[in-house]
Design a protein around this motif. Structure first.
Motif, PDB file in Angstrom:
ATOM      1  N   ILE A   3      41.924  -3.671 -36.648  1.00 44.60           N
ATOM      2  CA  ILE A   3      42.741  -3.788 -35.444  1.00 44.60           C
ATOM      3  C   ILE A   3      41.975  -4.594 -34.398  1.00 44.60           C
ATOM      4  CG2 ILE A   3      43.937  -2.539 -33.611  1.00 44.60           C
ATOM      5  CD1 ILE A   3      44.184  -0.164 -35.566  1.00 44.60           C
ATOM      6  N   VAL A   4      42.603  -5.655 -33.921  1.00 43.18           N
ATOM      7  CA  VAL A   4      41.975  -6.573 -32.978  1.00 43.18           C
ATOM      8  C   VAL A   4      42.520  -6.287 -31.578  1.00 43.18           C
ATOM      9  CG1 VAL A   4      41.603  -8.996 -32.380  1.00 43.18           C
ATOM     10  CG2 VAL A   4      41.771  -8.313 -34.791  1.00 43.18           C
ATOM     11  N   PRO A   5      41.676  -5.818 -30.648  1.00 39.87           N
ATOM     12  CA  PRO A   5      42.150  -5.437 -29.310  1.00 39.87           C
ATOM     13  C   PRO A   5      42.122  -6.601 -28.322  1.00 39.87           C
ATOM     14  CG  PRO A   5      39.862  -4.835 -29.530  1.00 39.87           C
ATOM     15  CD  PRO A   5      40.248  -5.497 -30.832  1.00 39.87           C
ATOM     16  N   CYS A   6      42.833  -6.414 -27.215  1.00 44.36           N
ATOM     17  CA  CYS A   6      42.881  -7.453 -26.184  1.00 44.36           C
ATOM     18  C   CYS A   6      42.499  -6.861 -24.829  1.00 44.36           C
ATOM     19  CB  CYS A   6      44.280  -8.051 -26.096  1.00 44.36           C
ATOM     20  SG  CYS A   6      45.464  -7.048 -25.152  1.00 44.36           S
ATOM     21  N   THR A   7      42.413  -7.738 -23.848  1.00 46.79           N
ATOM     22  CA  THR A   7      42.340  -7.331 -22.450  1.00 46.79           C
ATOM     23  C   THR A   7      43.335  -8.186 -21.686  1.00 46.79           C
ATOM     24  OG1 THR A   7      40.924  -6.997 -20.518  1.00 46.79           O
ATOM     25  CG2 THR A   7      40.487  -8.953 -21.841  1.00 46.79           C
ATOM     26  N   GLY A   8      43.885  -7.626 -20.635  1.00 47.89           N
ATOM     27  CA  GLY A   8      44.850  -8.393 -19.855  1.00 47.89           C
ATOM     28  C   GLY A   8      45.773  -7.486 -19.077  1.00 47.89           C
ATOM     29  N   ILE A   9      46.657  -8.116 -18.325  1.00 51.17           N
ATOM     30  CA  ILE A   9      47.572  -7.398 -17.446  1.00 51.17           C
ATOM     31  C   ILE A   9      48.994  -7.796 -17.830  1.00 51.17           C
ATOM     32  CG2 ILE A   9      48.246  -6.968 -15.052  1.00 51.17           C
ATOM     33  CD1 ILE A   9      45.393  -8.007 -14.288  1.00 51.17           C
ATOM     34  N   TYR A  10      49.769  -6.820 -18.292  1.00 54.11           N
ATOM     35  CA  TYR A  10      51.131  -7.076 -18.720  1.00 54.11           C
ATOM     36  C   TYR A  10      52.078  -6.651 -17.604  1.00 54.11           C
ATOM     37  CZ  TYR A  10      55.408  -6.944 -21.539  1.00 54.11           C
ATOM     38  OH  TYR A  10      56.678  -7.152 -22.026  1.00 54.11           O
ATOM     39  N   THR A  11      52.506  -7.619 -16.803  1.00 50.11           N
ATOM     40  CA  THR A  11      53.431  -7.351 -15.716  1.00 50.11           C
ATOM     41  C   THR A  11      54.350  -8.538 -15.550  1.00 50.11           C
ATOM     42  OG1 THR A  11      53.624  -6.844 -13.355  1.00 50.11           O
ATOM     43  CG2 THR A  11      51.788  -8.239 -14.002  1.00 50.11           C
ATOM     44  N   TYR A  12      55.580  -8.271 -15.091  1.00 47.38           N
ATOM     45  CA  TYR A  12      56.533  -9.351 -14.837  1.00 47.38           C
ATOM     46  C   TYR A  12      56.512  -9.776 -13.367  1.00 47.38           C
ATOM     47  CZ  TYR A  12      58.473  -8.011 -19.396  1.00 47.38           C
ATOM     48  OH  TYR A  12      58.641  -7.721 -20.732  1.00 47.38           O
ATOM     49  N   ASP A  13      55.871  -8.993 -12.513  1.00 46.54           N
ATOM     50  CA  ASP A  13      55.660  -9.389 -11.126  1.00 46.54           C
ATOM     51  C   ASP A  13      54.749  -8.416 -10.381  1.00 46.54           C
ATOM     52  OD1 ASP A  13      56.161 -11.120  -8.806  1.00 46.54           O
ATOM     53  OD2 ASP A  13      57.117  -9.334  -7.968  1.00 46.54           O
ATOM     54  N   TYR A  14      54.991  -7.105 -10.533  1.00 50.70           N
ATOM     55  CA  TYR A  14      54.257  -6.111  -9.745  1.00 50.70           C
ATOM     56  C   TYR A  14      52.759  -6.169 -10.004  1.00 50.70           C
ATOM     57  CZ  TYR A  14      52.106  -1.655  -8.600  1.00 50.70           C
ATOM     58  OH  TYR A  14      51.248  -0.699  -8.129  1.00 50.70           O
ATOM     59  N   LEU A  15      52.008  -6.077  -8.923  1.00 49.48           N
ATOM     60  CA  LEU A  15      50.570  -5.877  -8.993  1.00 49.48           C
ATOM     61  C   LEU A  15      50.190  -4.812  -7.968  1.00 49.48           C
ATOM     62  CD1 LEU A  15      49.036  -9.473  -9.220  1.00 49.48           C
ATOM     63  CD2 LEU A  15      49.161  -7.758 -11.035  1.00 49.48           C
ATOM     64  N   PRO A  16      49.279  -3.908  -8.308  1.00 47.40           N
ATOM     65  CA  PRO A  16      48.811  -2.923  -7.325  1.00 47.40           C
ATOM     66  C   PRO A  16      47.971  -3.619  -6.257  1.00 47.40           C
ATOM     67  CG  PRO A  16      47.489  -2.801  -9.311  1.00 47.40           C
ATOM     68  CD  PRO A  16      48.596  -3.760  -9.612  1.00 47.40           C
ATOM     69  N   MET A  17      47.774  -2.959  -5.139  1.00 48.67           N
ATOM     70  CA  MET A  17      46.998  -3.545  -4.041  1.00 48.67           C
ATOM     71  C   MET A  17      45.595  -3.942  -4.491  1.00 48.67           C
ATOM     72  SD  MET A  17      48.610  -4.178  -1.331  1.00 48.67           S
ATOM     73  CE  MET A  17      47.146  -4.559  -0.368  1.00 48.67           C
ATOM     74  N   PHE A  18      45.068  -3.224  -5.472  1.00 52.52           N
ATOM     75  CA  PHE A  18      43.740  -3.562  -5.985  1.00 52.52           C
ATOM     76  C   PHE A  18      43.680  -5.026  -6.405  1.00 52.52           C
ATOM     77  CE2 PHE A  18      40.469  -4.005  -9.190  1.00 52.52           C
ATOM     78  CZ  PHE A  18      39.435  -3.216  -8.723  1.00 52.52           C
ATOM     79  N   PHE A  19      44.754  -5.513  -7.040  1.00 48.48           N
ATOM     80  CA  PHE A  19      44.790  -6.905  -7.490  1.00 48.48           C
ATOM     81  C   PHE A  19      45.352  -7.835  -6.423  1.00 48.48           C
ATOM     82  CE2 PHE A  19      45.153  -5.095 -11.982  1.00 48.48           C
ATOM     83  CZ  PHE A  19      43.802  -5.268 -12.224  1.00 48.48           C
ATOM     84  N   VAL A  20      46.298  -7.338  -5.624  1.00 51.86           N
ATOM     85  CA  VAL A  20      46.869  -8.169  -4.565  1.00 51.86           C
ATOM     86  C   VAL A  20      45.773  -8.635  -3.613  1.00 51.86           C
ATOM     87  CG1 VAL A  20      48.396  -8.146  -2.537  1.00 51.86           C
ATOM     88  CG2 VAL A  20      49.167  -7.150  -4.705  1.00 51.86           C
ATOM     89  N   SER A  21      44.809  -7.761  -3.346  1.00 53.95           N
ATOM     90  CA  SER A  21      43.760  -8.068  -2.375  1.00 53.95           C
ATOM     91  C   SER A  21      42.541  -8.742  -3.003  1.00 53.95           C
ATOM     92  CB  SER A  21      43.320  -6.785  -1.669  1.00 53.95           C
ATOM     93  OG  SER A  21      42.783  -5.855  -2.603  1.00 53.95           O
ATOM     94  N   ARG A  22      42.645  -9.120  -4.272  1.00 56.47           N
ATOM     95  CA  ARG A  22      41.547  -9.819  -4.936  1.00 56.47           C
ATOM     96  C   ARG A  22      42.021 -11.158  -5.472  1.00 56.47           C
ATOM     97  NH1 ARG A  22      40.343  -4.604  -4.848  1.00 56.47           N
ATOM     98  NH2 ARG A  22      38.160  -3.937  -4.909  1.00 56.47           N
ATOM     99  N   ASP A  23      41.087 -12.111  -5.560  1.00 57.14           N
ATOM    100  CA  ASP A  23      41.464 -13.451  -6.031  1.00 57.14           C
ATOM    101  C   ASP A  23      41.327 -13.527  -7.551  1.00 57.14           C
ATOM    102  OD1 ASP A  23      38.748 -13.948  -6.708  1.00 57.14           O
ATOM    103  OD2 ASP A  23      38.340 -14.846  -4.758  1.00 57.14           O
ATOM    104  N   PRO A  24      41.795 -14.622  -8.161  1.00 57.64           N
ATOM    105  CA  PRO A  24      41.745 -14.730  -9.622  1.00 57.64           C
ATOM    106  C   PRO A  24      40.348 -14.589 -10.216  1.00 57.64           C
ATOM    107  CG  PRO A  24      43.258 -16.356  -8.746  1.00 57.64           C
ATOM    108  CD  PRO A  24      42.570 -15.727  -7.560  1.00 57.64           C
ATOM    109  N   ASP A  25      39.329 -15.079  -9.515  1.00 56.17           N
ATOM    110  CA  ASP A  25      37.972 -14.960 -10.049  1.00 56.17           C
ATOM    111  C   ASP A  25      37.528 -13.500 -10.109  1.00 56.17           C
ATOM    112  OD1 ASP A  25      37.293 -17.673 -10.585  1.00 56.17           O
ATOM    113  OD2 ASP A  25      37.112 -18.008  -8.431  1.00 56.17           O
TER     114      ASP A  25
END
Length: 327
Positions: free
Chosen positions: A99-121
């Motif tokens: 089984i090969v695992p991934c990392t990432g964020i599966y969302t169609y738009d919503y992001l929690p404030m944790f991500f809203v207040s952080r930049d892509p880097d």
């Protein structure tokens, strides 16, 4: 060819064998699972307050796939899909499935404030940690990155996630799987973002391209040099199996075997709908014969009848996964 991380450790890419590129052994809402752990979406007893038995259906699916000759399943279950690498490792250890695992964020738009207040880097830092250090407090390392765009399109939040995924890919060499929605041609903008970030598009897979039989659109995507996932067999709500097979056959005739994957996007466990709604959807034909073995039981025989060769099948199921994942 390089190595590929699995939930039981790294393997040589040559060891992948026949690979289902897009399947889910577990799929559930992260927050619901954490906040209401008594919820058992697959339990026959809605009043059951015991923890749900996700393991049994996952093991059954894994063994059924192995019986069809599958050696490896890529599990693109990331954040908001209930990724649980310890669970996946348990399935792998019990069945022998890689089984090969991934990392990432599966969302169609919503992001929690944790991500809203952080930049892509800053978001990329988290993804890189999963790839280089390990996921969810374990030594299990992610092998690829996942992001998504769907009906809302590539919104500001979705663009941020895609740029974070692109930057994590550039820092680690991990390939990218991008959930797409052909109905509004999200792949065009998704690919543009990856290009703008400097990603090698030969390391990008546009998932769910098989949800359309618009060959002009599909070739526009392929012309960019990406892989495409013909990976939702059984989900008739998006496109019937006959039209999916006709599309794959046409693309094989045009020489694209080396750019396609076959899979089902099957969820061994899924909590999106109550059990009775799931049953109604299946009865209505929204998910016809959907399983982790449909490709082998119905799709491949149909494609063979339409002219697919053994070499083309080997390319899609064995060689393409090695090229995409091996690094």
């Amino acid at each position: 060819m390089g190595t590929v991380e699995t939930v039981t450790g790294p393997i040589d890419a040559d060891e992948l064998g026949t690979t289902l590129i897009h399947e889910h052994l577990i799929y559930r809402d992260d927050a619901v699972a954490a906040y209401f752990p008594h919820v058992a979406p697959l339990s026959p007893d809605p009043d059951n307050i015991e923890p749900p038995d996700f393991l049994t259906p996952a093991v059954e699916c894994a063994r059924a796939a192995i019986d069809r000759g599958v050696r490896t399943v890529c599990e693109p279950t990331g954040m908001y899909g209930g990724r649980d690498v310890k669970f996946s490792r348990q399935v792998a250890e019990e069945t022998g499935l890689q089984i090969v695992p991934c990392t990432g964020i599966y969302t169609y738009d919503y992001l929690p404030m944790f991500f809203v207040s952080r930049d892509p880097d800053q978001i990329a830092d988290l993804l890189v940690h999963d790839i280089e250090e390990g996921c969810q407090g374990t030594e299990i390392k992610a092998a690829f990155l996942k992001c998504a765009a769907d009906e809302p399109g590539v919104t500001e939040n979705i663009e941020k996630v895609h740029r974070a995924v692109a930057r994590a890919s550039l820092r680690t060499g991990a390939p990218i799987m991008a959930h797409s929605r052909p109905a509004n041609q999200t792949a065009i903008r998704q690919i543009e973002i990856f290009e703008e970030e400097g990603v090698d598009l030969s390391e990008v897979q546009i998932a769910h391209t098989g949800d359309t039989d618009d060959l002009d659109y599909i070739e526009r995507v392929l012309e960019k040099g990406v892989y495409i996932g013909m990976d939702r067999y059984g989900l008739e709500i998006f496109l019937p199996i006959e039209r999916r097979n006709a599309t794959v056959t046409a693309l094989l005739e045009r020489g694209y075997a080396d750019r396609m994957f076959l899979s089902q996007d099957y969820c061994a466990t899924l909590d999106w709908y109550p059990r009775e709604v799931m049953e109604q959807m299946q009865a209505a034909g929204a998910a016809k014969d959907w399983s982790m073995t449909l490709v082998f039981d119905q799709v491949i025989p149909g494609l063979r009848d339409a002219g697919m060769t053994d070499e083309q099948l080997e390319t899609m199921m064995v060689e393409n996964p090695k090229r995409w994942l091996g690094r």
